[in-house]
Design a protein around this motif. Structure first.
Motif, mmCIF file in Angstrom:
data_model
loop_
_atom_site.group_PDB
_atom_site.id
_atom_site.type_symbol
_atom_site.label_atom_id
_atom_site.label_comp_id
_atom_site.label_asym_id
_atom_site.label_seq_id
_atom_site.Cartn_x
_atom_site.Cartn_y
_atom_site.Cartn_z
ATOM 1 N N VAL A 127 3.376 18.463 -94.961
ATOM 2 C CA VAL A 127 2.828 17.117 -95.101
ATOM 3 C C VAL A 127 3.810 16.156 -94.440
ATOM 4 O O VAL A 127 4.955 16.020 -94.896
ATOM 5 N N LEU A 128 3.397 15.533 -93.375
ATOM 6 C CA LEU A 128 4.271 14.675 -92.588
ATOM 7 C C LEU A 128 3.570 13.364 -92.255
ATOM 8 O O LEU A 128 2.344 13.337 -92.092
ATOM 9 N N PRO A 129 4.316 12.281 -92.157
ATOM 10 C CA PRO A 129 3.691 11.046 -91.679
ATOM 11 C C PRO A 129 3.346 11.179 -90.209
ATOM 12 O O PRO A 129 3.857 12.062 -89.514
ATOM 13 N N GLY A 130 2.469 10.326 -89.756
ATOM 14 C CA GLY A 130 2.190 10.292 -88.330
ATOM 15 C C GLY A 130 3.374 9.691 -87.589
ATOM 16 O O GLY A 130 4.463 9.509 -88.135
ATOM 17 N N PHE A 187 -0.482 17.937 -92.202
ATOM 18 C CA PHE A 187 -1.377 16.918 -92.731
ATOM 19 C C PHE A 187 -0.575 15.663 -93.072
ATOM 20 O O PHE A 187 0.608 15.742 -93.415
ATOM 21 N N HIS A 188 -1.239 14.513 -92.980
ATOM 22 C CA HIS A 188 -0.569 13.249 -93.267
ATOM 23 C C HIS A 188 -0.706 12.835 -94.727
ATOM 24 O O HIS A 188 -0.083 11.873 -95.161
ATOM 25 N N ARG A 189 -1.546 13.523 -95.469
ATOM 26 C CA ARG A 189 -1.702 13.251 -96.897
ATOM 27 C C ARG A 189 -2.075 14.555 -97.588
ATOM 28 O O ARG A 189 -2.250 15.587 -96.927
ATOM 29 N N THR A 190 -2.198 14.549 -98.895
ATOM 30 C CA THR A 190 -2.515 15.755 -99.647
ATOM 31 C C THR A 190 -3.851 16.328 -99.189
ATOM 32 O O THR A 190 -4.882 15.651 -99.266
ATOM 33 N N PRO A 191 -3.872 17.575 -98.725
ATOM 34 C CA PRO A 191 -5.145 18.166 -98.277
ATOM 35 C C PRO A 191 -5.892 18.843 -99.425
ATOM 36 O O PRO A 191 -5.381 18.991 -100.544
ATOM 37 N N SER A 192 -7.115 19.264 -99.136
ATOM 38 C CA SER A 192 -7.892 20.134 -100.014
ATOM 39 C C SER A 192 -7.803 21.559 -99.465
ATOM 40 O O SER A 192 -7.319 21.789 -98.353
ATOM 41 N N PHE A 193 -8.321 22.523 -100.236
ATOM 42 C CA PHE A 193 -8.199 23.923 -99.856
ATOM 43 C C PHE A 193 -9.521 24.645 -100.119
ATOM 44 O O PHE A 193 -10.256 24.304 -101.042
ATOM 45 N N THR A 199 1.469 -1.075 -86.260
ATOM 46 C CA THR A 199 0.331 -0.207 -86.539
ATOM 47 C C THR A 199 0.465 0.399 -87.933
ATOM 48 O O THR A 199 1.573 0.668 -88.413
ATOM 49 N N THR A 200 -0.677 0.628 -88.593
ATOM 50 C CA THR A 200 -0.654 1.256 -89.910
ATOM 51 C C THR A 200 -0.473 2.768 -89.768
ATOM 52 O O THR A 200 -0.781 3.357 -88.728
ATOM 53 N N VAL A 201 0.037 3.391 -90.821
ATOM 54 C CA VAL A 201 0.279 4.831 -90.854
ATOM 55 C C VAL A 201 -0.586 5.439 -91.947
ATOM 56 O O VAL A 201 -0.550 4.991 -93.100
#
Length: 677
Positions: A129-132, A46-52, A148-150
């Motif tokens: 959790v990784l950036p694109g 995921f690129h940001r904090t996910p939900s579960f 480009t935005t990330v």
């Protein structure tokens, strides 16, 4: 596995006798992470904090959920705990750092708490959790880098490979920070505009994710940076001459901002571009300043750029160039790159002092919900993902996590280099213009201290004639060796405000004098209100978050019949639903409010969270919620972005089935108008 709520309640009746055997009860199945809703395609990156979410467990009174950095889990690896979730969903109020490992670097686990205090075994799930992909170049204009935005990035760093860094060994280059996706090339253009200086620019860029809300509480070092891009090479055409003509504003979009060709509103603070070097009065210039106003008459000033030699400007978090303070310094600057540092004294054409936004003090982040304006009835408060409401509690979001340390400095919020949403573009927006600037010889500034004098360690000095000085000017207070040399940061009411406290106390009569012989002040050639009559640009900013997917909210929770579903599959939830929303460019954190009515919207609960999801602590009924972002680089106390509109409807209902005890040791299920023994 999907379990009907009837089964859940049936098991609640009988599990009390199974206390000793509960440790062998299997843990919840189906534990997984998602970004917007539970039924999206499965992933472990995921690129940001996910939900579960996970499948409901028969007989569960509540759930315990944890995040850790090891598997099997060790106590010192746990950095987040939600001890009493009442629905099979979790929304950690954390901004997780970018981190990955083999097979994973982050682990979630959950177990159900049964009657009598027993619990099932834990179920585990690993993720990263990784950036694109690193940013890549976008079309731009001469003197301006754009990329480009990330997703998940809160700022960017640009590595100017060929610009010397005063604080590093030769050949390392210089790194600049920006919140937007553009960077001007002011280092290359200021005081040198020939092809050998500006023709080719080599650069790299990387995304930055602030962990300001707190990295893992167990102290695990966590980087805030994505990977550097490969080296990009940009080429610039020669500097244009002739009348100054405004160009586009550029960020994630390109906007002309002229009648009949308005272009889109920006979601990030834009850059400003122009051509030409000749003022309306005929003066040729090599330096420029950008002004932004809320009115087309250019009277209500809201943003001031530093002086630049480029024919473009983009706000930076890392500050201004240290322009030469005297004529000798200007001569030297023509053969070298300028270092970063505060702007020297600047003035409008009428002598009014100006201070660039980039030189202002860092804004203070908003971490608690501000009071609503004009809605009334707001009684809820919250922070870091926990909230209270006049109608419900939110134990579902409780956390035992606390802030920890990080390996690398967390980038500070930086100065207020952003502007507020304008909304309804193009019916409202900002007006901007460019004014030529010239270094003007500054006569020796001198005055004397007046009663009651200047105290030791004070930053205020009363003087006989404050008009002799300029903001940004370097002055010496007192007589050596008992003197202090520092910069003036503000002037008003006969007082000079200094950048550093006085080393000594100074009585009335002692001198205050400019520390620079033959100094210069960077003065505008013409007034902004005058040039706005002939050249004026227009742009809008709109960053309202989208909170719906198609016609449904991004929501996940139990249906009244006991199934774990998303809003795409049900219009009604049982218990506390989880809502999510896409990230908003420029937002550092979010506020969620909920109300019993859409209009008027009177908030009965509020929560601030760095994440993009939240478990709403709602009771049975029809509710409406809205979301807005907060931008740390807006001025302190006024950092809110636009609310999502219209408020999103969400319905919380009771279960379709329930278990009741009619006579001793006899139970029946009641639901849908029928009963079964």
């Amino acid at each position: 596995m999907r379990i009907r709520l009837a089964s859940v309640f049936l098991c609640l009746v009988f599990v009390g006798a199974a206390h000793a055997a509960s440790a062998t009860v299997p843990g919840p199945t189906g534990l997984h992470a998602f970004l917007l809703q539970t039924d999206e395609p499965p992933s472990t990156v995921f690129h940001r904090t996910p939900s579960f979410s996970w499948d409901p467990v028969p007989g569960a009174l509540s759930y315990q959920f944890q995040l850790s950095t090891s598997y099997p889990v060790r106590e010192n690896s746990i950095f987040y705990t939600a001890p009493a979730l009442t629905s099979p969903v979790a929304a950690p109020p954390l901004m997780l750092p970018w981190i990955n490992g083999q097979p994973h670097s982050l682990y979630a686990r959950v177990r159900a708490v049964l009657a009598g205090g027993d619990a099932t075994s834990w179920s585990d799930y690993g993720f990263d959790v990784l950036p694109g992909a690193p940013p890549t170049p976008l079309p731009s204009v001469a003197g301006l880098l754009r990329w480009t935005t990330v997703e998940g990035a809160t700022s960017y760093q640009v590595w100017l490979i060929d610009v010397p860094n005063a604080n590093k060994a030769p050949g390392i280059g210089k790194i600049e920070s920006t919140k937007t996706n553009v960077l001007d090339e002011r280092e290359f253009y200021t005081f040198h505009q020939t092809a050998n200086w500006i023709g080719t620019v080599r650069w790299r860029v990387r995304a930055v994710r602030s962990t300001e809300p707190g990295p893992p509480a167990n102290g695990l070092p966590a980087t805030t940076f994505g990977a550097w891009s490969k080296i990009y090479v940009s080429t610039n055409s020669p500097v244009t001459s002739g009348a100054i003509t405004l160009g586009n504003t550029i960020s994630d979009v390109v906007s002309a901002g002229v009648s009949g060709n308005y272009g889109a509103a920006h979601r990030l603070m834009p850059s400003f571009t122009w051509t030409g070097n000749q003022e309306i009065n005929g003066t040729a210039v090599e330096l420029y300043r950008v002004y932004v106003f809320t009115d087309s008459s250019c009277l209500n000033l809201v943003y001031t750029s530093p002086v630049t030699g480029a024919q473009s400007y983009a706000p930076r978090l890392s500050g201004t160039l240290a322009l030469p303070a005297d004529s000798n310094g200007i001569a030297s600057a023509r053969s070298e790159f300028l270092n970063d540092g505060p702007d020297p004294a600047g003035e409008m054409a009428d002598g009014t002092s100006v201070t660039p936004n980039e030189d202002q003090a860092a804004a203070t982040p908003t971490t608690t919900p501000p009071a609503d304006l004009g809605t009334g009835g707001s009684t809820g408060t919250g922070s870091s993902g926990t909230g209270t409401s006049s109608s419900s509690s939110s134990s579902s979001s409780s956390s035992s996590s606390s802030s920890g340390s990080s390996s690398g400095a967390v980038p500070p919020p930086g100065p207020p280099v952003d502007l507020w949403d304008t909304d309804y573009w193009p019916k409202g927006g900002y007006w901007w213009t460019v004014v030529g600037v010239a270094p003007i010889a500054n006569s020796q500034s001198a005055s004397t201290i007046v009663a009651p004098g200047a105290s030791y360690n004070s930053t205020l000095v009363p003087v006989a004639d404050a008009s002799k000085f300029s903001v940004g000017e370097i002055v010496t207070i007192g007589i050596a060796p008992n003197s202090t040399t520092t910069k003036i940061t503000a002037i008003g009411n006969g007082l000079l405000t200094l950048a550093t406290p006085l080393n000594e106390g100074h009585p009335a009569g002692e001198p205050v004098a400019s520390a620079v012989s033959g100094g210069v002040v960077y003065r505008d050639v013409e007034l902004p209100q005058d040039v706005c009559q002939q050249r004026e640009g227009w742009f809008g900013i709109s960053s309202a978050p989208a909170v719906t997917g198609a016609q449904d909210a991004f929501a996940t929770g139990l249906s009244p019949t006991g199934h774990l579903l998303s809003a795409a599959q049900t219009g009604t939830f049982y218990g506390q639903p989880l809502i999510a929303w896409p990230p908003v460019l420029a937002a550092d954190r979010y506020e969620v409010e909920w109300s019993a009515k859409a209009y008027p919207f009177n908030a009965v609960g509020q929560v601030m969270t760095p994440s993009t999801s939240l478990v709403l602590p709602l009771q049975t009924g029809t509710w409406y919620y809205r979301v807005r972002g907060f931008d740390d680089n807006l001025p302190t106390g006024a950092q809110m972005l636009s609310w999502s509109d219209p408020p999103q409807k969400i319905v919380v209902a009771g279960p379709s089935f329930k278990v009741v005890q009619s006579t001793a040791n006899k139970f029946k299920i009641v639901g849908n108008g029928k009963s079964k023994k």
